[in-house]
Design a protein around this motif. Structure first.
Motif, PDB file in Angstrom:
ATOM      1  N   ALA A  63       0.833  -1.208   0.000  1.00 58.63           N
ATOM      2  CA  ALA A  63       0.000   0.000   0.000  1.00 58.63           C
ATOM      3  C   ALA A  63       0.867   1.257   0.000  1.00 58.63           C
ATOM      4  O   ALA A  63       0.609   2.202  -0.754  1.00 58.63           O
ATOM      5  CB  ALA A  63      -0.937  -0.003   1.202  1.00 58.63           C
ATOM      6  N   ALA A  64       1.916   1.271   0.814  1.00 54.41           N
ATOM      7  CA  ALA A  64       2.819   2.430   0.868  1.00 54.41           C
ATOM      8  C   ALA A  64       3.539   2.621  -0.465  1.00 54.41           C
ATOM      9  O   ALA A  64       3.691   3.745  -0.947  1.00 54.41           O
ATOM     10  CB  ALA A  64       3.831   2.264   2.003  1.00 54.41           C
ATOM     11  N   ALA A  65       3.977   1.519  -1.075  1.00 51.33           N
ATOM     12  CA  ALA A  65       4.703   1.590  -2.339  1.00 51.33           C
ATOM     13  C   ALA A  65       3.815   2.136  -3.463  1.00 51.33           C
ATOM     14  O   ALA A  65       4.202   3.056  -4.185  1.00 51.33           O
ATOM     15  CB  ALA A  65       5.242   0.209  -2.716  1.00 51.33           C
ATOM     16  N   VAL A  66       2.625   1.582  -3.585  1.00 50.17           N
ATOM     17  CA  VAL A  66       1.711   2.005  -4.655  1.00 50.17           C
ATOM     18  C   VAL A  66       1.292   3.457  -4.452  1.00 50.17           C
ATOM     19  O   VAL A  66       1.303   4.256  -5.385  1.00 50.17           O
ATOM     20  CB  VAL A  66       0.481   1.073  -4.731  1.00 50.17           C
ATOM     21  N   GLU A  67       0.940   3.802  -3.223  1.00 55.39           N
ATOM     22  CA  GLU A  67       0.508   5.176  -2.931  1.00 55.39           C
ATOM     23  C   GLU A  67       1.598   6.186  -3.291  1.00 55.39           C
ATOM     24  O   GLU A  67       1.321   7.225  -3.885  1.00 55.39           O
ATOM     25  CB  GLU A  67       0.141   5.291  -1.451  1.00 55.39           C
ATOM     26  N   ALA A  68       2.833   5.878  -2.964  1.00 55.92           N
ATOM     27  CA  ALA A  68       3.937   6.797  -3.259  1.00 55.92           C
ATOM     28  C   ALA A  68       4.139   6.957  -4.766  1.00 55.92           C
ATOM     29  O   ALA A  68       4.268   8.081  -5.267  1.00 55.92           O
ATOM     30  CB  ALA A  68       5.221   6.298  -2.605  1.00 55.92           C
ATOM     31  N   LEU A  69       4.169   5.847  -5.500  1.00 49.82           N
ATOM     32  CA  LEU A  69       4.386   5.941  -6.946  1.00 49.82           C
ATOM     33  C   LEU A  69       3.220   6.599  -7.665  1.00 49.82           C
ATOM     34  O   LEU A  69       3.419   7.314  -8.649  1.00 49.82           O
ATOM     35  CB  LEU A  69       4.624   4.550  -7.542  1.00 49.82           C
ATOM     36  N   GLU A  70       2.005   6.368  -7.192  1.00 55.55           N
ATOM     37  CA  GLU A  70       0.837   6.954  -7.847  1.00 55.55           C
ATOM     38  C   GLU A  70       0.777   8.473  -7.731  1.00 55.55           C
ATOM     39  O   GLU A  70       0.047   9.100  -8.490  1.00 55.55           O
ATOM     40  CB  GLU A  70      -0.450   6.343  -7.289  1.00 55.55           C
ATOM     41  N   THR A  71       1.558   9.051  -6.846  1.00 56.00           N
ATOM     42  CA  THR A  71       1.573  10.514  -6.760  1.00 56.00           C
ATOM     43  C   THR A  71       2.253  11.125  -7.981  1.00 56.00           C
ATOM     44  O   THR A  71       2.044  12.306  -8.266  1.00 56.00           O
ATOM     45  CB  THR A  71       2.285  11.017  -5.486  1.00 56.00           C
ATOM     46  N   ARG A  72       3.067  10.324  -8.707  1.00 54.02           N
ATOM     47  CA  ARG A  72       3.809  10.845  -9.856  1.00 54.02           C
ATOM     48  C   ARG A  72       3.540  10.117 -11.166  1.00 54.02           C
ATOM     49  O   ARG A  72       3.770  10.678 -12.230  1.00 54.02           O
ATOM     50  CB  ARG A  72       5.306  10.764  -9.565  1.00 54.02           C
ATOM     51  N   HIS A  73       3.091   8.868 -11.087  1.00 50.96           N
ATOM     52  CA  HIS A  73       2.989   8.039 -12.290  1.00 50.96           C
ATOM     53  C   HIS A  73       1.762   7.140 -12.249  1.00 50.96           C
ATOM     54  O   HIS A  73       1.216   6.871 -11.184  1.00 50.96           O
ATOM     55  CB  HIS A  73       4.228   7.136 -12.428  1.00 50.96           C
ATOM     56  N   HIS A  74       1.420   6.634 -13.433  1.00 52.29           N
ATOM     57  CA  HIS A  74       0.392   5.601 -13.511  1.00 52.29           C
ATOM     58  C   HIS A  74       1.059   4.270 -13.179  1.00 52.29           C
ATOM     59  O   HIS A  74       2.029   3.869 -13.836  1.00 52.29           O
ATOM     60  CB  HIS A  74      -0.221   5.546 -14.915  1.00 52.29           C
ATOM     61  N   VAL A  75       0.560   3.583 -12.149  1.00 48.37           N
ATOM     62  CA  VAL A  75       1.089   2.275 -11.771  1.00 48.37           C
ATOM     63  C   VAL A  75       0.291   1.220 -12.531  1.00 48.37           C
ATOM     64  O   VAL A  75      -0.916   1.102 -12.353  1.00 48.37           O
ATOM     65  CB  VAL A  75       1.008   2.051 -10.238  1.00 48.37           C
ATOM     66  N   GLU A  76       0.977   0.480 -13.398  1.00 48.76           N
ATOM     67  CA  GLU A  76       0.326  -0.527 -14.236  1.00 48.76           C
ATOM     68  C   GLU A  76       0.036  -1.811 -13.468  1.00 48.76           C
ATOM     69  O   GLU A  76      -0.993  -2.444 -13.686  1.00 48.76           O
ATOM     70  CB  GLU A  76       1.195  -0.871 -15.436  1.00 48.76           C
ATOM     71  N   SER A  77       0.958  -2.219 -12.612  1.00 50.79           N
ATOM     72  CA  SER A  77       0.767  -3.456 -11.863  1.00 50.79           C
ATOM     73  C   SER A  77       1.696  -3.485 -10.661  1.00 50.79           C
ATOM     74  O   SER A  77       2.664  -2.720 -10.584  1.00 50.79           O
ATOM     75  CB  SER A  77       1.031  -4.678 -12.756  1.00 50.79           C
ATOM     76  N   ASN A  78       1.364  -4.375  -9.735  1.00 47.94           N
ATOM     77  CA  ASN A  78       2.237  -4.601  -8.579  1.00 47.94           C
ATOM     78  C   ASN A  78       2.107  -6.056  -8.173  1.00 47.94           C
ATOM     79  O   ASN A  78       1.075  -6.680  -8.407  1.00 47.94           O
ATOM     80  CB  ASN A  78       1.892  -3.655  -7.424  1.00 47.94           C
ATOM     81  N   GLN A  79       3.178  -6.589  -7.599  1.00 49.93           N
ATOM     82  CA  GLN A  79       3.135  -7.969  -7.135  1.00 49.93           C
ATOM     83  C   GLN A  79       4.182  -8.196  -6.061  1.00 49.93           C
ATOM     84  O   GLN A  79       5.149  -7.451  -5.948  1.00 49.93           O
ATOM     85  CB  GLN A  79       3.320  -8.957  -8.286  1.00 49.93           C
ATOM     86  N   LEU A  80       3.949  -9.258  -5.308  1.00 53.63           N
ATOM     87  CA  LEU A  80       4.876  -9.687  -4.269  1.00 53.63           C
ATOM     88  C   LEU A  80       5.421 -11.041  -4.675  1.00 53.63           C
ATOM     89  O   LEU A  80       4.657 -11.944  -5.035  1.00 53.63           O
ATOM     90  CB  LEU A  80       4.148  -9.801  -2.923  1.00 53.63           C
TER      91      LEU A  80
END
Length: 101
Positions: free
Chosen positions: A24-41
């Motif tokens: 959640a922290a990772a996606v939230e931070a990147l979404e402030t500047r870019h479109h996040v296409e996907s995420n995975q663990l």
């Protein structure tokens, strides 16, 4: 728009933070500047690693790479509020392959 991927090793959670707070922290931070296409663990060699794929606004090649690196570092800073981190990698999609920048 150029596509980038950042990979960040997670060494452990800081007290009081649930596992889902890392992504959640990772996606939230990147979404402030870019479109996040996907995420995975993933678990790589027994170590958790998060991967996020994101787009950078097209401009000059070095500028795109620089912006991707800065954004990945910003994402890492956000994750470090909830977890202990390890290695950070930034890759760029080029001709169907991911290459480190």
């Amino acid at each position: 728009m150029p596509s980038f991927q950042t990979k960040l090793k997670i060494a452990g959670l800081k007290p009081g933070n649930p596992p889902e707070s890392v992504m959640a922290a990772a996606v939230e931070a990147l979404e402030t500047r870019h479109h996040v296409e996907s995420n995975q663990l993933d678990i790589v060699g027994g170590v958790p690693q998060i991967s996020l794929r994101f787009l950078v606004e097209a401009r000059d090649y070095p500028g795109e790479n620089s912006e991707a690196r800065q954004s990945a570092a910003m994402m890492r800073d956000a994750v470090e509020r909830v977890a202990l981190t390890g290695s950070l990698y930034v890759l760029r999609r080029s001709r169907g392959k991911w290459a480190p920048i």
